[in-house]
Write a protein that holds these residues in place. Structure first.
Motif, PDB file in Angstrom:
ATOM      1  N   VAL A 161     -30.788 -45.348 -23.927  1.00 35.21           N
ATOM      2  CA  VAL A 161     -29.795 -46.196 -22.950  1.00 35.21           C
ATOM      3  C   VAL A 161     -30.289 -46.165 -21.656  1.00 35.21           C
ATOM      4  O   VAL A 161     -30.409 -47.464 -20.909  1.00 35.21           O
ATOM      5  N   GLN A 162     -30.678 -45.138 -21.054  1.00 35.80           N
ATOM      6  CA  GLN A 162     -31.180 -44.901 -19.798  1.00 35.80           C
ATOM      7  C   GLN A 162     -32.535 -45.706 -19.597  1.00 35.80           C
ATOM      8  O   GLN A 162     -32.600 -46.072 -18.671  1.00 35.80           O
ATOM      9  N   TRP A 192     -33.543 -48.175 -21.077  1.00 34.69           N
ATOM     10  CA  TRP A 192     -33.300 -49.636 -21.147  1.00 34.69           C
ATOM     11  C   TRP A 192     -32.828 -50.023 -19.781  1.00 34.69           C
ATOM     12  O   TRP A 192     -33.190 -51.173 -19.455  1.00 34.69           O
ATOM     13  N   LEU A 249     -25.137 -55.144 -21.030  1.00 35.83           N
ATOM     14  CA  LEU A 249     -25.270 -53.817 -21.687  1.00 35.83           C
ATOM     15  C   LEU A 249     -24.953 -53.871 -23.123  1.00 35.83           C
ATOM     16  O   LEU A 249     -25.572 -53.340 -24.262  1.00 35.83           O
ATOM     17  N   PHE A 253     -26.740 -53.274 -26.653  1.00 39.30           N
ATOM     18  CA  PHE A 253     -26.023 -52.146 -27.564  1.00 39.30           C
ATOM     19  C   PHE A 253     -24.652 -52.387 -27.888  1.00 39.30           C
ATOM     20  O   PHE A 253     -23.723 -52.106 -27.235  1.00 39.30           O
ATOM     21  N   PHE A 268     -19.654 -47.569 -25.198  1.00 34.97           N
ATOM     22  CA  PHE A 268     -19.449 -47.357 -23.561  1.00 34.97           C
ATOM     23  C   PHE A 268     -17.740 -47.304 -23.431  1.00 34.97           C
ATOM     24  O   PHE A 268     -17.267 -47.898 -24.057  1.00 34.97           O
ATOM     25  N   ILE A 299     -21.342 -43.062 -21.572  1.00 34.40           N
ATOM     26  CA  ILE A 299     -21.795 -43.191 -22.899  1.00 34.40           C
ATOM     27  C   ILE A 299     -21.271 -42.299 -23.719  1.00 34.40           C
ATOM     28  O   ILE A 299     -21.524 -40.981 -23.612  1.00 34.40           O
ATOM     29  N   ALA A 336     -32.011 -50.221 -31.538  1.00 33.91           N
ATOM     30  CA  ALA A 336     -33.322 -49.619 -30.650  1.00 33.91           C
ATOM     31  C   ALA A 336     -34.407 -50.435 -31.015  1.00 33.91           C
ATOM     32  O   ALA A 336     -35.131 -50.487 -30.305  1.00 33.91           O
TER      33      ALA A 336
END
Length: 336
Positions: free
Chosen positions: A244-245, A247, A259, A263, A273, A309, A325
């Motif tokens: 996630v970070q 992306w 976001l 995801f 989230f 997250i 992903a």
């Protein structure tokens, strides 16, 4: 087991009664009597508060809050009914709520209680003496656990079954039954600890230890698969954070919607989230981090909104995340 009086070389059965029929009220009578003689139901304990309710919902009140000689907090719940009426669930909520109390906060609570009962004593000095701490607080030894004592005229089978199951999983819950008898104009109360049975307590400790060992053995067989991502090795939790970070760094989303489009929340139950403040409240409530809240881990958008997250990833949901992903073009390799 019946109770008899012995008169003129004969046994006369004393009949049971109920607190309700005798006009004995839960708080005004029973609670008041027990707090003054706490050793009857909780040996080696000190009451530090009554009707404790220092959280947002003032309807929730702990009947009696105490500490034992080991510095553990003790939640005591009272009912005069014949079933206990789900009091174990209520007590568990209370135990979780007070589990984060510090010695300093407990001292403040106890001082307030002493004032309410017109006792001009120093709370900290009393606690230090009770805990045998030799003149100064040993705060690291305070509140390491929370015990629960349930006191009722009787308990339903559902309640006792729940308590036994919880005790097998390392909780410390005791059930004390108060059975009232009437002998002419005198009310007698038979006090019996029924869970755990005093004579079987050492055996139950051994059973609990065996259960813990079996659960530990099962945990040792859990899936500890690691994953290679961008040249680094991660466990399931850290893999999600890293992806996630990465992306975010390369796509610079301006809103949560962007976001979530990358995801989706339905990848895992409860969502990927959550608002940062909600995540912090979950931690304060349960004392467990269920989201990434460390430095550099919280997501902040240009409008100052912040999101955390989830770190709750296992065999049941990590595959969905990895598949998503890969849809986004990431290469993730499973390793042992």
């Amino acid at each position: 087991m019946a109770i008899y009086s012995f008169e003129s070389n004969s046994l006369q059965k004393i009949e049971t009664t109920t607190f309700n029929s005798e006009g004995i009220l839960e708080r005004q009578h029973l609670q008041n009597a027990i707090k003054q003689k706490i050793d009857v139901i909780a040996p080696n304990c000190l009451v530090i508060s009554e009707e404790f309710s220092e959280w947002s919902d003032s309807q929730r009140r702990i009947d009696l809050l105490a500490i034992d000689k080991e510095g553990n907090l003790v939640v005591i719940e009272l009912k005069r009914t014949e079933t206990g009426e789900h009091m174990e669930l209520q007590a568990l909520r209370y135990a979780a709520m007070v589990s984060t109390l510090t010695f300093k906060r407990a001292t403040e609570i106890y001082q307030k209680y002493l004032k309410s009962v017109d006792r001009e004593e120093d709370a900290e000095a009393n606690l230090i003496e009770f805990l045998d701490w030799r003149d100064e607080p040993q705060e690291d030894d305070f509140g390491l656990d929370v015990r629960i004592i349930l006191v009722s005229a009787n308990f339903s089978k559902e309640l006792t079954t729940s308590v036994i199951w919880l005790n097998e999983r390392s909780l410390d819950i005791r059930c004390v039954r108060l059975t009232p008898y009437k002998n002419q104009d005198q009310i007698l109360i038979d006090v019996q600890q029924i869970i755990p049975l005093p004579e079987a307590e050492n055996y139950q400790v051994k059973i609990k230890k065996q259960s813990e060992e079996r659960r530990e053995a099962r945990r040792s067989n859990r899936d500890y698969t690691r994953y290679q991502f961008m040249g680094n090795s991660f466990n399931k939790r850290k893999l999600v954070l890293a992806v996630v970070q990465h992306w975010i760094k390369h796509n610079n989303p301006e809103t949560l919607s962007e976001l979530i489009e990358a995801f989706p929340q339905d990848i895992k139950s409860g969502g990927v989230f959550i608002n940062e403040q909600d995540a912090k409240e979950i931690y304060e409530r349960y004392g467990i981090y269920r989201h990434f809240l460390g430095e550099g881990e919280v997501i902040e958008f240009s409008d100052s909104s912040c999101f955390a997250i989830s770190n709750q990833w296992g065999v049941g949901n990590i595959e969905k995340f990895i598949n998503q992903a890969k849809v986004l073009g990431y290469e993730i390799e499973e390793t042992n």
